[in-house]
Design an enzyme around this catalytic site. Structure first.
Site, PDB file in Angstrom:
ATOM      1  N   GLU A  32       1.096  -1.308  -0.001  1.00 15.45           N
ATOM      2  CA  GLU A  32      -0.035  -0.457  -0.272  1.00 15.45           C
ATOM      3  C   GLU A  32       1.270   1.050  -0.311  1.00 15.45           C
ATOM      4  O   GLU A  32       1.764   1.635   0.583  1.00 15.45           O
ATOM      5  CB  GLU A  32      -0.739  -0.185   1.340  1.00 15.45           C
ATOM      6  CG  GLU A  32      -1.733   1.515   1.478  1.00 15.45           C
ATOM      7  CD  GLU A  32      -3.101   1.795   1.983  1.00 15.45           C
ATOM      8  OE1 GLU A  32      -2.850   0.090   3.587  1.00 15.45           O
ATOM      9  OE2 GLU A  32      -3.493   2.348   2.474  1.00 15.45           O
ATOM     10  N   ARG A 258       5.065 -12.969   9.533  1.00 18.51           N
ATOM     11  CA  ARG A 258       6.531 -11.019   8.961  1.00 18.51           C
ATOM     12  C   ARG A 258       6.985 -11.249   9.760  1.00 18.51           C
ATOM     13  O   ARG A 258       7.424 -11.525  11.096  1.00 18.51           O
ATOM     14  CB  ARG A 258       5.292 -10.083   9.648  1.00 18.51           C
ATOM     15  CG  ARG A 258       4.586  -9.560  11.133  1.00 18.51           C
ATOM     16  CD  ARG A 258       4.204  -8.429  11.086  1.00 18.51           C
ATOM     17  NE  ARG A 258       2.880  -8.058  10.568  1.00 18.51           N
ATOM     18  CZ  ARG A 258       2.980  -7.061   9.545  1.00 18.51           C
ATOM     19  NH1 ARG A 258       4.248  -5.864   9.370  1.00 18.51           N
ATOM     20  NH2 ARG A 258       1.862  -6.951   8.574  1.00 18.51           N
ATOM     21  N   LYS A 268       4.365   0.869   9.872  1.00 19.10           N
ATOM     22  CA  LYS A 268       4.075   1.667   9.243  1.00 19.10           C
ATOM     23  C   LYS A 268       3.495   3.268  10.223  1.00 19.10           C
ATOM     24  O   LYS A 268       4.114   4.328   9.990  1.00 19.10           O
ATOM     25  CB  LYS A 268       3.286   1.611   7.969  1.00 19.10           C
ATOM     26  CG  LYS A 268       3.572   0.876   7.162  1.00 19.10           C
ATOM     27  CD  LYS A 268       3.305   1.249   6.329  1.00 19.10           C
ATOM     28  CE  LYS A 268       3.654   0.110   4.820  1.00 19.10           C
ATOM     29  NZ  LYS A 268       2.599  -0.104   3.617  1.00 19.10           N
TER      30      LYS A 268
HETATM   31  P1  ATP Z   1       0.191  -1.488   7.325  1.00 18.18           P
HETATM   32  O1  ATP Z   1      -1.548  -2.439   5.994  1.00 18.18           O
HETATM   33  O2  ATP Z   1      -0.827  -1.239   8.014  1.00 18.18           O
HETATM   34  O3  ATP Z   1      -0.538   0.008   6.237  1.00 18.18           O
HETATM   35  P2  ATP Z   1       2.032  -2.871   5.907  1.00 18.18           P
HETATM   36  O4  ATP Z   1       3.327  -2.959   6.390  1.00 18.18           O
HETATM   37  O5  ATP Z   1       1.039  -4.780   5.967  1.00 18.18           O
HETATM   38  O6  ATP Z   1       0.791  -2.089   6.624  1.00 18.18           O
HETATM   39  P3  ATP Z   1       1.620  -3.502   3.693  1.00 18.18           P
HETATM   40  O7  ATP Z   1       1.784  -2.432   2.622  1.00 18.18           O
HETATM   41  O8  ATP Z   1       0.139  -3.892   3.003  1.00 18.18           O
HETATM   42  O9  ATP Z   1       2.057  -2.666   4.812  1.00 18.18           O
HETATM   43  O10 ATP Z   1       2.811  -4.368   2.891  1.00 18.18           O
HETATM   44  C1  ATP Z   1       3.231  -5.027   1.439  1.00 18.18           C
HETATM   45  C2  ATP Z   1       3.182  -6.575   1.853  1.00 18.18           C
HETATM   46  O11 ATP Z   1       4.451  -6.970   2.562  1.00 18.18           O
HETATM   47  C3  ATP Z   1       1.870  -7.586   2.077  1.00 18.18           C
HETATM   48  O12 ATP Z   1       2.390  -8.463   1.626  1.00 18.18           O
HETATM   49  C4  ATP Z   1       2.576  -7.368   3.567  1.00 18.18           C
HETATM   50  O13 ATP Z   1       2.208  -9.061   3.842  1.00 18.18           O
HETATM   51  C5  ATP Z   1       4.158  -7.376   3.383  1.00 18.18           C
HETATM   52  N1  ATP Z   1       4.515  -7.201   4.653  1.00 18.18           N
HETATM   53  C6  ATP Z   1       4.557  -6.070   5.307  1.00 18.18           C
HETATM   54  N2  ATP Z   1       4.597  -5.894   6.621  1.00 18.18           N
HETATM   55  C7  ATP Z   1       5.914  -7.344   6.654  1.00 18.18           C
HETATM   56  C8  ATP Z   1       6.636  -7.501   7.336  1.00 18.18           C
HETATM   57  N3  ATP Z   1       7.556  -7.417   8.612  1.00 18.18           N
HETATM   58  N4  ATP Z   1       7.249  -8.742   7.151  1.00 18.18           N
HETATM   59  C9  ATP Z   1       7.154  -9.927   6.111  1.00 18.18           C
HETATM   60  N5  ATP Z   1       6.496  -9.055   4.887  1.00 18.18           N
HETATM   61  C10 ATP Z   1       5.886  -8.029   5.232  1.00 18.18           C
END
Ligand code: ATP
Ligand code: MG
Length: 560
Positions: A32, A258, A268
């Site tokens: 995102e 994660r 974030k």
């Molecule tokens: P949010 O959804 O709260 O904005 P997010 O960290 O999930 O934050 P995204 O942009 O949705 O951010 O993440 C993009 C991809 O990265 C998703 O597939 C998510 O599952 C993966 N991802 C995010 N954080 C991690 C992490 N700490 N370890 C591994 N994969 C991650």
């Protein structure tokens, strides 16, 4: 390249291929654009692009841009740059969920007509309150039994802008008593007047993550939709939606744990707060776990990919020691970067038996262990040198092999010197100069009499030394798990005030014109990179990437 490590995701893909459920592999990385990527995202990128590479498939980069309030093109740009920098290529497969808004809308209308979705007039707060709990079923919305035609009319008027923000939603009609809360008539659309960074003001209704995500996967022909564990409970909904819209081949969602790292935060929201409130210098502050921060810190793409390989993927949450990341960058830089000399906390060493103006230029290889590699530079050796303050002790403990009254050491690349006297500051009594004699027979040679001199010090000729600024970065937080602060405190209270120390230092003259982004090992100290923004000829600035392995600290502790 070494064989990729086996894991449960690859095992599942192998089974799907063997059973003929899929004929090839298509994955995606779906950020995102509401913040900069961090090392957790890097794990997901390496996983998705790595699988696509190893199965000769492809990986899409898809922006999951369904929440215009928090999203921005600045983030889109930074994400493109970071994925590319990590070494991955999406080819022509760059997509945006917002490109599918029209298709998503059409499918939603079909759900409405099929009696599987309804327009609900409850507020977000009321929806939450009537959702029930893990032990109690939810309460059906009073609007649940509207007819398909009334729903379609209201749904179209939502899009036409007839209703205020938050006043109505489109909800799937599934099961308010389902044990999985995600199936209790989840919201698909909300009314929201916000300018979208791509679609502008074309829409005043936006799809939710749940509605957009799986359908976007289906549109793109994703075979394996790999996501983090918090989506495990969403999988039944992911599958339910796909059953309703009925694509020929359905993507399979697979969850993994994660990445969490010690001494940092990965949320974030917290990263945004650190940047917005100025606790760090920006998204690329070298102390942040963002990809931009790690890049500026001097981490290499290869070291981050190696880290992702070493941590692997698992089905249970855990926290990785940040020391593992540090060891990956050391392993990458040790064989690949040149050695140079930099004196961090200088004190003068004067050779009392050396002529005032005499300078010897010594040939010194950039790679001491492989002298032929990358050639050498000439290092000036004169009457006065800077050495480290802690390389001299007046009253040394046992096993201190550095300089002390009456003791000998070798100056790296130069000769053996012996301390014969010191000069003190009249007021403080601190040693300001160490006076030595030198043994001219030991330039590039061992002592002829076979005496053993163990200490080798780095140094810089005072007459030729070039000033530089060193930024000694350390861990941003003082505790391993800052995201869970003790009662009454916030993660901001746990910032380590010593996470950045700035030193004015002396480097050898051969570094005077070094290019931004070049990396060095400063002997006996650590790995450094010429800062990509601030370093220029005449104004050298180096960031410490990581200190050398802890042997240095251990040696100090032992001799203290
Ligand atoms: P949010 O959804 O709260 O904005 P997010 O960290 O999930 O934050 P995204 O942009 O949705 O951010 O993440 C993009 C991809 O990265 C998703 O597939 C998510 O599952 C993966 N991802 C995010 N954080 C991690 C992490 N700490 N370890 C591994 N994969 C991650
Ligand atoms: Mg997310």
């Amino acid at each position: 390249m070494s064989e990729p490590a086996r894991n449960f995701i690859r095992a599942r893909i192998d089974a799907d291929l063997a059973e003929g459920r899929v004929s090839g592999v298509v994955t995606r990385f779906p950020p995102e654009p509401n913040g900069y990527l961090h090392i957790g995202h890097a794990k997901s990128i390496c996983l998705n692009f790595g699988i696509a590479r190893d199965y000769a498939g492809r990986c899409h980069l898809r922006f999951d841009d369904t929440n215009p309030i928090k999203e921005d093109t600045e983030y889109v740009e930074s994400i493109l740059e970071d994925v590319r920098w990590l070494g991955f290529d999406w080819g022509p497969h760059l997509y945006y969920a917002s490109d599918y808004f029209e298709q998503l809308w059409t499918w939603a209308e079909a759900l409405v007509l099929a009696g599987k979705a309804f327009v609900c007039d409850l507020s977000a707060e009321e929806v939450r309150r009537t959702r029930g709990t893990l032990t109690q079923p939810g309460t059906p919305s009073p609007y649940r039994d509207r007819s398909p035609s009334e729903n379609l009319d209201l749904f179209r008027r939502m899009r036409a802008g007839e209703f205020p923000d938050g006043s109505r939603t489109l909800r799937a009609k599934i099961d308010m008593a389902a044990s999985n809360l995600n199936l209790r008539d989840p919201v698909l659309y909300r009314v929201l007047r916000a300018t979208h960074h791509r679609t502008g003001d074309a829409w005043c209704v936006y799809p939710t993550y749940d509605w957009a995500h799986g359908q976007s996967d289906a549109i793109e022909g994703i075979t394996h939709s790999i996501c983090t564990l918090e989506f495990e409970d969403h999988r039944p909904l992911y599958d339910w939606f796909l059953e309703q819209i009925g694509p020929a081949a359905r993507p399979r969602q697979i969850e993994f744990a994660r990445l969490n790292l010690t001494y940092t935060v990965m949320s974030k929201r917290m990263l945004l707060q650190l940047v917005r409130e100025g606790h760090v210098s920006g998204w690329d502050d070298p102390r942040l776990p963002t990809v931009a921060g790690l890049r500026r810190r001097g981490y290499t793409p290869a070291s981050l990919r190696a880290f992702a390989d070493r941590i692997g993927v698992a089905k249970a949450d855990s926290t990785v020691d940040i020391g593992l990341l540090e060891s990956c960058i050391r392993d990458d830089l040790n064989p690949s970067v040149a050695r140079a000399m930099c004196v961090h906390r200088p004190v003068r060493l004067v050779l009392v038996d050396w002529p005032e103006d005499r300078v010897e230029w010594i040939e010194a290889p950039w790679f001491p262990d492989e002298p032929g590699r990358m050639g050498s530079r000439r290092v000036p050796f004169g009457k006065v040198a800077w050495i480290e303050q802690d390389d001299f002790m007046e009253d040394p403990p046992r096993k201190y092999y550095r300089l002390a009254p009456g003791r000998e050491v070798r100056l790296r690349w130069g000769c053996i010197v012996k301390c014969v006297d010191v000069v003190r500051d009249a007021v403080s009594g601190a040693v300001t100069e160490v006076h030595c004699t030198h043994d001219p027979t030991t330039f590039g040679a061992l002592p002829a009499d076979g005496r053993r001199v163990r200490g080798i010090l780095h140094w810089v000729s005072a007459a030729h030394a070039v000033p530089a600024t060193l930024r000694l970065y350390d861990r941003l937080f003082s505790v391993p798990n800052p995201a869970s602060p003790p009662e009454g405190r916030t993660f901001l209270d746990l910032l380590d005030p010593g996470s950045l120390e700035v030193l004015q230092v002396w480097v050898e003259p051969s570094l005077a014109g070094c290019d931004p982004g070049t990396r060095w090992q400063f002997e006996r100290r650590g790995y450094y990179v010429a800062d990509s923004r601030d370093c220029r000829p005449g104004h050298l600035v180096f960031n410490r990437i990581v200190p050398l392995r802890d042997s240095w600290a251990k040696e100090l502790a032992r001799t203290a």
